[in-house]
Design an enzyme around this catalytic site. Structure first.
Site, PDB file in Angstrom:
ATOM      1  N   LEU A 168       0.833  -1.196   0.000  1.00  0.00           N
ATOM      2  CA  LEU A 168       0.000   0.000   0.000  1.00  0.00           C
ATOM      3  C   LEU A 168       0.868   1.247   0.000  1.00  0.00           C
ATOM      4  CD1 LEU A 168      -2.614  -1.034   2.696  1.00  0.00           C
ATOM      5  CD2 LEU A 168      -3.023  -0.814   0.250  1.00  0.00           C
ATOM      6  N   ALA A 205       5.007   2.957   1.526  1.00  0.00           N
ATOM      7  CA  ALA A 205       6.171   2.795   2.369  1.00  0.00           C
ATOM      8  C   ALA A 205       6.318   4.022   3.234  1.00  0.00           C
ATOM      9  CB  ALA A 205       7.414   2.611   1.507  1.00  0.00           C
ATOM     10  N   GLY A 206       6.621   3.783   4.490  1.00  0.00           N
ATOM     11  CA  GLY A 206       6.802   4.906   5.405  1.00  0.00           C
ATOM     12  C   GLY A 206       8.223   4.920   5.902  1.00  0.00           C
ATOM     13  N   GLY A 207       8.463   5.770   6.845  1.00  0.00           N
ATOM     14  CA  GLY A 207       9.809   5.926   7.364  1.00  0.00           C
ATOM     15  C   GLY A 207      10.361   4.659   7.965  1.00  0.00           C
ATOM     16  N   PHE A 208       9.468   3.823   8.487  1.00  0.00           N
ATOM     17  CA  PHE A 208       9.962   2.688   9.246  1.00  0.00           C
ATOM     18  C   PHE A 208       9.683   1.356   8.587  1.00  0.00           C
ATOM     19  CE2 PHE A 208       9.246   6.035  12.459  1.00  0.00           C
ATOM     20  CZ  PHE A 208      10.585   6.248  12.738  1.00  0.00           C
ATOM     21  N   GLY A 209       9.318   1.389   7.335  1.00  0.00           N
ATOM     22  CA  GLY A 209       9.054   0.126   6.673  1.00  0.00           C
ATOM     23  C   GLY A 209       7.913   0.261   5.681  1.00  0.00           C
ATOM     24  N   VAL A 230       3.943  -0.912   4.175  1.00  0.00           N
ATOM     25  CA  VAL A 230       2.604  -1.296   4.591  1.00  0.00           C
ATOM     26  C   VAL A 230       1.970  -2.126   3.490  1.00  0.00           C
ATOM     27  CG1 VAL A 230       0.373  -0.473   5.371  1.00  0.00           C
ATOM     28  CG2 VAL A 230       2.424   0.815   5.939  1.00  0.00           C
ATOM     29  N   LYS A 267       1.803  -3.479   8.846  1.00  0.00           N
ATOM     30  CA  LYS A 267       2.944  -2.577   8.815  1.00  0.00           C
ATOM     31  C   LYS A 267       4.169  -3.418   9.145  1.00  0.00           C
ATOM     32  CE  LYS A 267       4.607   1.569  11.198  1.00  0.00           C
ATOM     33  NZ  LYS A 267       4.236   2.595  12.174  1.00  0.00           N
ATOM     34  N   ASP A 284       3.346  13.374  15.947  1.00  0.00           N
ATOM     35  CA  ASP A 284       3.522  13.371  14.499  1.00  0.00           C
ATOM     36  C   ASP A 284       2.177  13.411  13.784  1.00  0.00           C
ATOM     37  OD1 ASP A 284       4.973  13.451  12.178  1.00  0.00           O
ATOM     38  OD2 ASP A 284       5.265  11.283  12.058  1.00  0.00           O
TER      39      ASP A 284
END
Ligand code: NAG
Ligand code: NAG
Ligand code: NAG
Ligand code: NAG
Ligand code: NAG
Ligand code: NAG
Ligand code: NAG
Ligand code: NAG
Ligand code: NAG
Ligand code: NAG
Ligand code: NAG
Ligand code: NAG
Length: 841
Positions: A528, A530-534, A536, A550, A647
């Site tokens: 779906l 990608a974020g800062g920590f991996g 999704v 996640k 955040d």
């Protein structure tokens, strides 16, 4: 002596010492409450306390009262012996056969006050203070049978879930009565409550004079002043009772409605201090009889005279009328009698119906039959629909007035109406004015629409009543969820003691293979984002449920610490504006969180997209703003923990299928313990453009840093523009906040409203949201409102404070891509800020 003996002794000591110096939660026959400066009775969730007090600490008179346990200035909401104080500190509140619950002074034989109940078994009766503020005398602890309750004898304060009005079985009518003065809670001159005669209505009396009319059961102004998401009220009118009660939707708002000695009824909400959100009487028209009989009071234009005669009536004393004194009212001009001479009725809308204690009610008649009935009876001057508060009854009643019509006034937001009898000339005049303008089709459409609205109202009220019943049952029986699956950080499912079962909302643990199967082995097509920590992934569990997984990258910034943090945090949070966690999965290096799947992606996907933004109209956006505010308030106050999200941004607000916002991504959230209000970190994490100045520059964060981010988010929702990367030719040195601020000062803020909203928005609401957002982004954290204050501001129309200049941090020319999340290590001052872009969405 060995140590076990010592501990036995100390335990014994503790048990013998405690009863006299600790707060109690129950009064028993052998365990009275004394006025010794220590004893208080505290409700189970510590919301209310009961004990002896002297109002304002000015006199020696001692009263037994209930106050808020956590509000610093003692705010008394209920008094038992208001007219019979104890004149020294010998007071004693106890249970005995002398009247159930009694207060004694020095003389222990004759009570100063008693609840007047005959106890069948005095030894088993107990007294408890509930979390609603209600003091109850129970027959015994097992049956919970209430013999007497303080809510039946209100003093000057109406609390949520307290009923005002008539108990038709016992004949008891519950009224508020003011205090004599600030230092004397004795029964004062003002009272407020239900007048059951004629067509029931709420009335505020000053002495014996009617001072203000709270309105009839239908369209009660008190019930509808605020948007329904803070208060809701229920009216019951049946063979058992005729009552009104209001509830609060957000538990965190302490709220009360107080009748002041000056004859003003005021509703206040606690946020650091008591803030008035509504009070009455508020303008000249509110005072009963300001315009005398047979006239309407219209406050809409204060520069002209507020009184106008009802149709067919004329001023009794034209001279006084010219001097703007309407108290004489209006009379019918003598002419042909209005009895069988072609007379009829003119409809008046958006008005409070006339004073109705002498009106006649017949619940069997329809509106049409009502008209015929009124026409036939030559003494009938007006008629209206009699809504008895039970909207599920499809046949509505008829109320008719005979004689003068008192206290008609405009209510701009209530669609109440009545019909006034006029002679044939006046009827023709009004008919001409309204004829022809509505076509037959239009009429049909209107009647269809009103039928629809009618059913919606029925449905809504029905739902409210049902919901209300349910909540009543919950009041005494706290329900805990019992989980059967092991928690994330539990090796085995065994040996959980009851305590920890109750305290942590357990979340299920998923097997890595299950998750891999659900996400098609973490295939690219399931990704779906990608974020800062991996990354999704979307997944479908074997039972068909859709989930979002996640998966934290092994070398992500989110270490096991942040992961634990997020899991523990979110596992304990349950709110409809927070994304729900379904489970987690840990296997060697792999760490995964499984969330509910939200099909509509995140807010930024809509508001910053040329095409998608038109899908969110203003009503939707306003609801999203309110939803985010509620979610944030829950984090800050309601969840028992104090959580700073740190955040909050558009991409962390997910939207469910019906576009309800859900705050997500708690990887950076912090829990504040107890009284901690502010913290300092040398690891500043957050998002460029949403960070408050004190946090970005000094690493200081508090709930007010979230408030700042919320303010930015609101501006982005209204304008459809990002705070960062925002550029405007005329204001090259300011970001979105700066630009809005400049426009706001010039009074032209509406220029920057998202053009895709067209003209479909409510100007007042948008302007209000601008102002609230600007209050949230003020430079000084202490100037910014709390989230509970924000919710109050969003939900009523009271005047708002004037915002001060906002913080203009981080205005720099930016040439790279879209900067989203920055992590600054050891940031101490603006100059030191080093931005590491970790995430680019
Ligand atoms: C009265 O005194 C008590 C105990 O000293 C204190 O807790 C309370 O706040 C005082 N009330 C007022 C209104 O000052
Ligand atoms: C208190 O009231 C009692 C009677 O109720 C009276 O006898 C006594 O004198 C009063 N004490 C003071 C200090 O006023
Ligand atoms: C109890 O009864 C007495 C005498 O009838 C009355 O004065 C008093 O107000 C009653 N107390 C309450 C709490 O109703
Ligand atoms: C209540 O308790 C008192 C003292 O503890 C005792 O004398 C009395 O008999 C008890 N009454 C009943 C009805 O149990
Ligand atoms: C209550 O009314 C009485 C008689 O009208 C008056 O003397 C008294 O001052 C009033 N009290 C207050 C607190 O207004
Ligand atoms: C008001 O709404 C809340 C939350 O939906 C509900 O718990 C409460 O019972 C309602 N109160 C009334 C008086 O309807
Ligand atoms: C508490 O009472 C004091 C003295 O009356 C007042 O100065 C102060 O503002 C009050 N505090 C709050 C929070 O209402
Ligand atoms: C009806 O009332 C109006 C004004 O109140 C008056 O001018 C008129 O003469 C009356 N008509 C009849 C037929 O009485
Ligand atoms: C006030 O009430 C009158 C009578 O129904 C109505 O004509 C008028 O439009 C109302 N004014 C406002 C501002 O609602
Ligand atoms: C209204 O109708 C009910 C039953 O339909 C009847 O018992 C009652 O007497 C009627 N009331 C009036 C005032 O006509
Ligand atoms: C409302 O009216 C309906 C239909 O007459 C009835 O079944 C219901 O019990 C009433 N509800 C209340 C609260 O009186
Ligand atoms: C108003 O319109 C109705 C039907 O359209 C008509 O019968 C009636 O005469 C009209 N009244 C006036 C005063 O024009």
């Amino acid at each position: 002596m060995d140590s076990t003996e010592w501990s036995v002794i100390s335990i014994l000591l503790i048990f013998t010492v405690i009863p006299s110096c600790l707060s109690l939660d129950t009064i028993r026959p052998n365990q009275p409450l004394r006025d010794d400066g220590h004893d208080i009775l505290v409700s189970s969730r510590k919301i209310f306390a009961l004990g002896f007090f002297s109002p304002g600490n000015v006199s020696h008179n001692r009263y037994v009262g209930v106050w808020y346990n956590q509000v610093p200035n003692q705010t008394v909401v209920w008094v038992a012996n208001r007219d019979n104080p104890v004149n020294d500190t010998s007071g004693l509140l106890t249970i005995d056969g002398n009247g159930g619950l009694v207060i004694y002074g020095k003389d222990r034989n004759v009570p100063l006050w008693s609840a007047n109940v005959t106890l069948s078994s005095p030894n088993s009766s107990v007294v408890k203070l509930l979390d609603t503020g209600n003091l109850v005398l129970l027959e015994d602890e097992v049956s919970q049978n209430r013999l007497w309750e303080g809510f039946d004898y209100p003093t000057d304060t109406m609390l949520p879930y307290m009923k005002l009005g008539l108990n038709r079985r016992s004949g008891l009518n519950r009224f508020l009565t003011s205090w004599k003065s600030q230092g004397d809670p004795g029964t004062g001159n003002c009272s407020y409550g239900m007048n059951p005669s004629g067509f029931p209505q709420l009335i505020l009396y000053k002495g014996t004079k009617t001072w203000w009319r709270g309105g009839p059961l239908s369209g009660m102004p008190m019930a509808i002043t605020a948007r329904p998401f803070i208060f809701n009220s229920t009216v019951e009118n049946n063979q058992d009772e005729l009552t009104i009660m209001y509830g609060v939707i957000s538990d965190s708002s302490l709220t009360k409605t107080v009748l002041l000695g000056s004859g003003i009824i005021q509703r206040t909400v606690w946020n650091d201090r008591w803030t008035s959100i509504w009070s009455a009487p508020a303008g000249p028209c509110d005072y009963f009889g300001n315009c005398g009989p047979n006239s309407n009071c219209d406050p809409s234009n204060p520069s002209i005279f507020e009184c106008t005669c009802l149709p067919g009536y004329e001023p009794k004393s034209p001279a006084d009328w010219n001097l703007k004194d309407g108290s004489g009212g209006c009379v019918i001009k003598t002419g042909v009698s209005m009895c069988g001479n072609g007379e009829g009725f003119v409809k008046l809308e958006y008005v409070n119906i006339p004073e109705s204690s002498m009106a006649r009610v017949n619940m069997n008649l329809s509106l049409k039959a009502c008209k015929e009935e009124c026409l036939r009876d030559c003494s009938c001057t007006a008629y209206s629909i009699a809504n008895d508060g039970n909207e599920s009854r499809k046949v509505r009643g008829c109320v008719t007035w005979h004689g003068d019509l008192m206290d008609v006034r405009n209510l701009s937001n209530v669609r109440a109406y009545f019909f006034v009898r006029v002679n044939s000339t006046v009827l023709a005049l009004f008919a001409k004015n309204s004829n022809g303008s509505v076509s037959k089709n239009g009429k049909l459409a209107i009647s269809l629409a009103s039928v629809l609205v009618f059913f919606l109202v029925i449905f809504f009220v029905h739902w409210l009543v049902k919901k209300n019943r349910k909540d009543k049952e919950i009041e005494n029986n706290y329900v805990f969820r019992v989980a059967t699956l092991p928690t994330c950080f539990q090796n085995t499912s065994a040996d959980l003691d009851d305590e920890s079962r109750i305290n942590s909302e357990l979340i299920p643990f998923f097997d890595l293979r299950t998750i891999a199967a659900a996400t098609n082995n973490f295939s690219f097509s399931n990704k779906l984002g990608a974020g800062g920590f991996g990354s999704v992934y979307k997944g479908v569990l074997s039972n068909g449920n859709e989930v979002a997984v996640k998966r934290l990258s092994k070398n992500s910034g989110q270490g096991i610490e942040e992961f634990k943090n997020e899991v523990e945090l979110i596992a304990n949070l349950q709110h409809r504006n927070l994304v729900r966690i379904i489970g987690c999965c840990v296997k060697d290096e792999e760490k995964m969180l499984i969330y509910e799947y939200l099909p509509n992606k995140s807010l930024d996907f809509f508001i910053f997209n040329e095409k998608k933004r038109s899908l969110l109209d203003w009503t939707r956006r306003f609801e999203i703003i309110c939803g985010i505010a509620r979610g944030l308030l829950y984090l800050h106050q309601d969840s028992r923990l104090r959580i700073i999200h740190r955040d909050l941004k558009a991409s962390n607000v997910l939207l469910d299928a019906s576009m309800n916002p859900k705050i997500s991504d708690f990887g950076m959230a912090r829990i504040f313990k107890g009284d901690q209000n502010e913290a300092n970190t040398n690891r500043v994490v957050g998002t460029y453009g949403y960070m408050s100045p004190e946090y970005a520059m000094e690493g200081l964060f508090s709930v007010k840093s979230d408030v700042y981010s919320f303010g930015i988010l609101v501006l982005e929702i209204i304008t459809g523009r990002k705070n960062t990367g925002y550029y405007h030719e005329e204001y090259p040195n300011s970001n979105l906040v700066g630009h809005v601020w400049n426009l706001w000062r010039e009074g032209t803020a509406l220029e920057i409203v998202d053009s895709s909203l067209g003209k479909s928005y409510l100007v007042n609401e948008v302007v209000r949201c601008f102002q609230i957002a600007l209050l949230c982004v003020q430079d000084s954290a202490t100037d910014r409102p709390t989230m509970s204050a924000v919710l109050v501001m969003l939900s009523n129309d009271a005047a708002l404070a004037t915002p001060r200049e906002p913080a203009f941090v981080f205005k720099r020319t930016y040439t790279g891509g879209d900067p989203s999340t920055i992590t600054t290590e050891g940031a101490k001052s603006y100059n030191d800020v080093t931005c590491t872009i970790v995430e680019a969405r």
